[in-house]
Design a protein around this motif. Structure first.
Motif, short mmCIF file in Angstrom:
data_model
loop_
_atom_site.label_atom_id
_atom_site.label_comp_id
_atom_site.label_asym_id
_atom_site.label_seq_id
_atom_site.Cartn_x
_atom_site.Cartn_y
_atom_site.Cartn_z
N MET A 1 50.47 37.38 10.47
CA MET A 1 51.06 36.75 11.63
C MET A 1 49.95 36.39 12.62
SD MET A 1 53.79 38.41 14.29
CE MET A 1 52.74 39.30 15.42
N THR A 2 49.80 35.12 12.94
CA THR A 2 48.84 34.67 13.92
C THR A 2 49.53 34.62 15.28
OG1 THR A 2 47.69 33.34 12.28
CG2 THR A 2 47.30 32.79 14.57
N GLU A 3 48.91 35.22 16.26
CA GLU A 3 49.49 35.26 17.59
C GLU A 3 49.19 33.95 18.31
OE1 GLU A 3 47.49 38.85 18.78
OE2 GLU A 3 49.31 40.00 18.47
N ASP A 4 50.16 33.44 19.07
CA ASP A 4 49.96 32.20 19.80
C ASP A 4 49.17 32.46 21.08
OD1 ASP A 4 51.76 33.35 21.58
OD2 ASP A 4 53.39 31.99 21.08
N LEU A 5 48.81 31.38 21.76
CA LEU A 5 47.99 31.50 22.96
C LEU A 5 48.67 32.35 24.03
CD1 LEU A 5 45.57 30.81 24.70
CD2 LEU A 5 46.70 28.65 25.28
N GLU A 6 49.96 32.20 24.20
CA GLU A 6 50.67 32.97 25.23
C GLU A 6 50.59 34.47 24.94
OE1 GLU A 6 52.54 33.73 28.73
OE2 GLU A 6 51.69 31.84 28.05
N THR A 7 50.68 34.84 23.67
CA THR A 7 50.61 36.25 23.28
C THR A 7 49.18 36.77 23.39
OG1 THR A 7 52.42 35.87 21.75
CG2 THR A 7 51.12 37.86 21.40
N ARG A 8 48.19 35.92 23.13
CA ARG A 8 46.79 36.35 23.11
C ARG A 8 46.15 36.37 24.50
NH1 ARG A 8 45.62 31.80 20.18
NH2 ARG A 8 43.53 31.80 21.04
N ARG A 9 46.72 35.67 25.46
CA ARG A 9 46.01 35.55 26.74
C ARG A 9 46.10 36.83 27.55
NH1 ARG A 9 48.15 34.21 31.64
NH2 ARG A 9 50.42 34.16 31.76
N GLY A 10 45.12 36.99 28.42
CA GLY A 10 45.09 38.14 29.30
C GLY A 10 46.02 37.94 30.48
N ILE A 11 46.58 39.03 30.95
CA ILE A 11 47.49 39.00 32.10
C ILE A 11 46.79 39.70 33.27
CG2 ILE A 11 49.75 39.74 32.97
CD1 ILE A 11 49.89 37.69 30.67
N VAL A 12 46.81 39.06 34.42
CA VAL A 12 46.20 39.63 35.62
C VAL A 12 47.32 40.05 36.57
CG1 VAL A 12 44.67 39.22 37.58
CG2 VAL A 12 44.17 38.16 35.36
N THR A 13 47.24 41.31 37.00
CA THR A 13 48.18 41.83 37.99
C THR A 13 47.37 42.49 39.10
OG1 THR A 13 48.39 43.89 36.73
CG2 THR A 13 50.06 42.19 36.33
N THR A 14 48.04 42.80 40.20
CA THR A 14 47.37 43.45 41.32
C THR A 14 47.84 44.89 41.41
OG1 THR A 14 47.27 41.34 42.49
CG2 THR A 14 46.93 43.33 43.81
N GLU A 15 46.90 45.82 41.44
CA GLU A 15 47.19 47.24 41.59
C GLU A 15 47.64 47.53 43.03
OE1 GLU A 15 46.10 49.89 38.75
OE2 GLU A 15 47.05 48.00 38.14
N ASP A 16 48.22 48.69 43.25
CA ASP A 16 48.66 49.08 44.59
C ASP A 16 47.52 49.06 45.61
OD1 ASP A 16 51.24 49.39 43.67
OD2 ASP A 16 51.10 51.57 43.47
N ASP A 17 46.29 49.36 45.14
CA ASP A 17 45.15 49.38 46.05
C ASP A 17 44.47 48.01 46.20
OD1 ASP A 17 43.83 49.09 43.64
OD2 ASP A 17 42.74 50.99 43.77
N GLY A 18 45.07 46.97 45.60
CA GLY A 18 44.54 45.62 45.75
C GLY A 18 43.62 45.16 44.63
N ARG A 19 43.15 46.09 43.80
CA ARG A 19 42.27 45.68 42.70
C ARG A 19 43.02 44.78 41.72
NH1 ARG A 19 40.18 50.98 40.09
NH2 ARG A 19 42.33 51.52 40.56
N GLN A 20 42.28 43.89 41.09
CA GLN A 20 42.83 42.99 40.07
C GLN A 20 42.71 43.68 38.71
OE1 GLN A 20 44.17 39.79 40.97
NE2 GLN A 20 44.00 40.93 42.88
N ARG A 21 43.81 43.71 37.96
CA ARG A 21 43.85 44.37 36.65
C ARG A 21 44.03 43.30 35.58
NH1 ARG A 21 47.42 46.92 32.84
NH2 ARG A 21 46.76 49.05 32.37
N LEU A 22 43.06 43.19 34.70
CA LEU A 22 43.12 42.27 33.56
C LEU A 22 43.50 43.08 32.33
CD1 LEU A 22 42.60 39.58 32.06
CD2 LEU A 22 40.16 40.28 31.95
N GLU A 23 44.56 42.66 31.65
CA GLU A 23 44.99 43.37 30.45
C GLU A 23 45.26 42.39 29.33
OE1 GLU A 23 48.80 45.92 28.85
OE2 GLU A 23 48.07 46.35 30.87
#
Length: 171
Positions: A1-23
């Motif tokens: 199974m090849t994952e599509d771009l949406e599945t493979r891309r990193g997601i950026v969220t903001t932590e409670d302390d303001g840091r940016q989290r890349l996952e």
């Protein structure tokens, strides 16, 4: 199974302390031990990102060279914060002119596939898009090391494809 771009891309969220989290989350049909080996064995590591010269295991220190980059390959001091084969690897290294990078890599098996969670935290208000595209590039190269689709080879073509997913229009 090849994952599509949406599945493979990193997601950026903001932590409670303001840091940016890349996952990033990726998965492969390969056994967890093989995925761990591709992350840590020198000859396999060299094929997708670079080389680590130093002591291995939790508390290990050495130098990390990103040899898959164009130009000079100067090393950066690296430390192994955690190493729990084949489930968790946390590394930290100095980046010239910026904050230290810490990467948390977790592996587990779910649904017959080895799952990878890649996490990096950045200072608040950091524009993470370029780093996210860079890690996306390396994780695609990592997938090729595991027998996935061919590794990307041309940065401009790659960014034309994935850039819009990170808010970067094709140039």
């Amino acid at each position: 199974m090849t994952e599509d771009l949406e599945t493979r891309r990193g997601i950026v969220t903001t932590e409670d302390d303001g840091r940016q989290r890349l996952e990033f989350r990726r998965s492969w049909p390969d056994p967890i031990d093989d995925v761990w080996a591709a992350l840590t064995e020198p000859e396999r590591l060299a094929r997708w990102i670079g080389a680590y010269e130093g002591t291995r295991g939790t508390g290990g220190t050495g130098t990390f060279f990103m040899t898959q980059e164009e130009g000079e390959h100067s090393g950066s001091p690296m430390s192994i914060v955690e190493c729990d084969p084949p489930r968790r690897l946390v590394v930290q290294w100095a980046q010239q002119g910026t904050f230290a990078w810490r990467i948390d890599l977790d592996l587990w098996v779910e649904g017959g596939r080895t799952q990878l969670r890649f996490v990096q935290l950045f200072p608040a208000d950091t524009d993470v898009a370029d780093m996210a595209m860079g890690w996306h590039w390396y994780l695609d190269k990592f997938a090729a090391e595991l027998g996935g689709p061919p590794a990307p080879t041309d940065w401009n073509s790659f960014t034309a494809e994935v850039g819009p997913a990170y808010g970067r229009p094709p140039s």
